[in-house]
Design a protein around this motif. Structure first.
Motif, short mmCIF file in Angstrom:
data_model
loop_
_atom_site.label_atom_id
_atom_site.label_comp_id
_atom_site.label_asym_id
_atom_site.label_seq_id
_atom_site.Cartn_x
_atom_site.Cartn_y
_atom_site.Cartn_z
N SER A 1 4.63 15.31 6.30
CA SER A 1 4.29 14.68 5.03
C SER A 1 5.47 14.70 4.07
O SER A 1 5.32 14.35 2.91
CB SER A 1 3.11 15.41 4.39
N TYR A 2 6.64 15.09 4.56
CA TYR A 2 7.81 15.15 3.68
C TYR A 2 8.12 13.78 3.09
O TYR A 2 8.15 12.77 3.79
CB TYR A 2 9.01 15.67 4.48
N ARG A 3 8.32 13.73 1.80
CA ARG A 3 8.55 12.49 1.05
C ARG A 3 7.45 11.48 1.39
O ARG A 3 6.27 11.76 1.24
CB ARG A 3 9.96 11.97 1.30
N GLY A 4 7.80 10.30 1.86
CA GLY A 4 6.78 9.29 2.13
C GLY A 4 6.03 9.50 3.43
O GLY A 4 4.96 8.93 3.65
N GLY A 5 6.56 10.34 4.32
CA GLY A 5 5.95 10.57 5.62
C GLY A 5 6.93 10.28 6.74
O GLY A 5 7.71 9.32 6.68
N VAL A 6 6.92 11.11 7.76
CA VAL A 6 7.83 10.97 8.90
C VAL A 6 7.03 11.13 10.18
O VAL A 6 6.14 11.98 10.27
CB VAL A 6 8.94 12.03 8.86
N ILE B 1 13.55 8.41 22.35
CA ILE B 1 13.00 8.83 21.07
C ILE B 1 12.88 7.65 20.12
O ILE B 1 13.71 6.73 20.15
CB ILE B 1 13.90 9.93 20.42
N ILE B 2 11.83 7.67 19.31
CA ILE B 2 11.74 6.77 18.16
C ILE B 2 11.31 7.61 16.97
O ILE B 2 10.47 8.51 17.10
CB ILE B 2 10.77 5.60 18.40
N LEU B 3 11.92 7.35 15.82
CA LEU B 3 11.68 8.13 14.62
C LEU B 3 11.58 7.19 13.43
O LEU B 3 12.44 6.32 13.27
CB LEU B 3 12.82 9.14 14.43
N ALA B 4 10.53 7.34 12.63
CA ALA B 4 10.31 6.47 11.48
C ALA B 4 10.13 7.31 10.23
O ALA B 4 9.38 8.29 10.24
CB ALA B 4 9.10 5.57 11.70
N MET B 5 10.80 6.91 9.14
CA MET B 5 10.71 7.60 7.86
C MET B 5 10.26 6.61 6.80
O MET B 5 10.88 5.55 6.64
CB MET B 5 12.08 8.18 7.47
N VAL C 1 8.74 4.25 -1.94
CA VAL C 1 8.74 2.90 -2.50
C VAL C 1 8.30 1.85 -1.48
O VAL C 1 8.32 0.66 -1.77
CB VAL C 1 10.13 2.53 -3.05
N GLY C 2 7.91 2.27 -0.27
CA GLY C 2 7.40 1.33 0.71
C GLY C 2 8.43 0.80 1.69
O GLY C 2 8.22 -0.24 2.31
N ILE C 3 9.54 1.50 1.86
CA ILE C 3 10.57 1.12 2.83
C ILE C 3 10.44 2.01 4.05
O ILE C 3 10.45 3.24 3.93
CB ILE C 3 11.99 1.25 2.23
N LEU C 4 10.33 1.40 5.23
CA LEU C 4 10.24 2.13 6.48
C LEU C 4 11.59 2.06 7.19
O LEU C 4 12.08 0.98 7.49
CB LEU C 4 9.14 1.55 7.37
N LYS C 5 12.17 3.24 7.46
CA LYS C 5 13.46 3.32 8.14
C LYS C 5 13.22 3.84 9.55
O LYS C 5 12.59 4.88 9.74
CB LYS C 5 14.40 4.25 7.37
N ILE C 6 13.73 3.11 10.55
CA ILE C 6 13.41 3.38 11.95
C ILE C 6 14.69 3.56 12.75
O ILE C 6 15.65 2.81 12.60
CB ILE C 6 12.61 2.21 12.56
N GLY C 7 14.69 4.56 13.61
CA GLY C 7 15.78 4.74 14.57
C GLY C 7 15.20 4.97 15.94
O GLY C 7 14.25 5.75 16.10
N ALA D 1 21.90 4.51 18.92
CA ALA D 1 20.55 4.14 18.50
C ALA D 1 20.54 2.76 17.85
O ALA D 1 21.55 2.27 17.36
CB ALA D 1 20.01 5.18 17.53
N SER D 2 19.37 2.16 17.86
CA SER D 2 19.13 0.93 17.11
C SER D 2 18.37 1.30 15.85
O SER D 2 17.36 2.02 15.91
CB SER D 2 18.31 -0.04 17.96
N PHE D 3 18.85 0.82 14.70
CA PHE D 3 18.23 1.16 13.42
C PHE D 3 17.69 -0.09 12.75
O PHE D 3 18.32 -1.15 12.79
CB PHE D 3 19.25 1.86 12.50
N SER D 4 16.53 0.05 12.13
CA SER D 4 15.89 -1.06 11.42
C SER D 4 15.36 -0.57 10.08
O SER D 4 15.01 0.61 9.93
CB SER D 4 14.73 -1.64 12.24
N ILE D 5 15.29 -1.48 9.12
CA ILE D 5 14.70 -1.20 7.82
C ILE D 5 13.66 -2.28 7.55
O ILE D 5 13.98 -3.47 7.60
CB ILE D 5 15.75 -1.20 6.69
N VAL D 6 12.42 -1.86 7.30
CA VAL D 6 11.33 -2.80 7.12
C VAL D 6 10.58 -2.45 5.83
O VAL D 6 10.31 -1.28 5.56
CB VAL D 6 10.34 -2.75 8.31
N GLU D 7 10.23 -3.46 5.06
CA GLU D 7 9.40 -3.24 3.88
C GLU D 7 7.93 -3.34 4.29
O GLU D 7 7.53 -4.30 4.96
CB GLU D 7 9.71 -4.28 2.81
#
Length: 297
Positions: free
Chosen positions: A75-80, A140-144, A148-154, A198-204
């Motif tokens: 539950s750290y910050r927005g959720g991981v 592995i896949i990791l999402a943070m 503010v509603g931004i999802l950061k994915i690696g 890794a492949s990184f993405s940023i999604v709103e």
């Protein structure tokens, strides 16, 4: 080495993920957990709420040890949330493939709030990988999620994430493979991939979105339209995750099913012997594997 980055701009509303149900069975309490526990609606900020459902069905031959997939939720910050899939080939060297994936996830959970991570998927993958001492390897896949509603994915390899909005998949990660059925992977061996690969993405994201994460045991056996159908018909996050896992497990054991895995195999030139093709037969069936499904509502 250059780090591939995708940024997807999606019409953005007030940042909120919602689930109207609490105390859901078989889902995960959002609080640094690596094991399943009773679910609840976790209020992270007054305007931001998040609930996570998770379900795992091990490969039939790996039930005793619970499979080789691992995950953690924080539950750290927005959720991981993260999923790691132990590479089964290590069993041929008398190495338990689950040890690497489980330690990798335990380290990621422990380090998620480390100052040096800077709430960045790449740095967390790097630090968790560096701290892992077990022999083996894992995708592995990791999402943070930012508040503010931004999802950061690696992601490294073929674990995946799909973002659903109003009954449609509007974003999906792309599997990384050296060749068919040989994904990129983090490893105890120095010659394998690192976070730089890794492949990184940023999604709103916005209110009402659903995030589906899982190992390849899910996405190799379940089509997108099946994922959408199940998720949109069930508001209960625990029920949705359970049903997706059960469908994936059922398909994986069906030798006649035209699975995503079978279709890709044939497209890559893998098929039944010529004499079977002459009889009108073709490669079919799911991919028997551990199935790990994690949902954010």
């Amino acid at each position: 080495m250059a780090i591939p980055m995708t940024r997807m701009m999606v019409p953005h509303a007030r940042p909120s993920l919602r689930l109207p149900h609490t105390n859901l069975p078989n889902a995960t309490r959002v609080n640094f957990l690596c094991l399943c526990a009773p679910s609840e609606l976790q209020i992270l900020r007054p305007e931001l709420s998040l609930s996570v459902g998770t379900h795992a069905i091990p490969h039939p031959d790996k039930v005793a040890k619970g499979g080789e997939d691992a995950f953690f939720v924080s539950s750290y910050r927005g959720g991981v949330m993260a999923v790691a899939d132990g590479v089964s080939g290590w069993a041929e060297q008398d190495v338990d493939p689950s040890l690497f994936s489980k330690e990798l996830m335990a380290n990621a959970s422990r380090l998620v709030d480390d100052e040096d991570v800077r709430y960045d998927p790449g740095f967390l993958i790097d630090k968790a990988h560096t701290a892992t001492t077990s022999r083996g390897s894992a995708t592995i896949i990791l999402a943070m999620l930012e508040e503010v509603g931004i999802l950061k994915i690696g992601n490294v390899g073929d674990c995946g994430l799909k973002l659903l909005r109003e009954g449609q998949i509007i974003f999906a990660t792309t599997p990384q493979e050296h060749y068919f059925d040989c994904p990129f992977q983090l490893s105890s061996e120095g010659s394998a991939q690192t976070y730089l690969d890794a492949s990184f993405s940023i999604v709103e994201v916005q209110k009402g979105d659903v995030i589906v994460m899982g190992s390849d045991g899910l996405f190799d056996n379940v089509f997108d339209h099946e994922i959408v159908s199940i998720v949109t018909k069930h508001e209960d996050v625990a029920e949705s995750s359970r049903l997706l896992a059960e469908v994936a497990s059922s398909h994986s054991r069906d030798t006649e099913f035209e699975s995503p895995y079978a279709l890709e195999a044939r497209a890559k030139g893998f098929d039944v012997p010529l004499w079977k093709k002459a009889l009108g037969k073709k490669l079919t069936g799911g991919k028997l594997d551990d199935v790990r499904v994690d949902l954010w509502f």
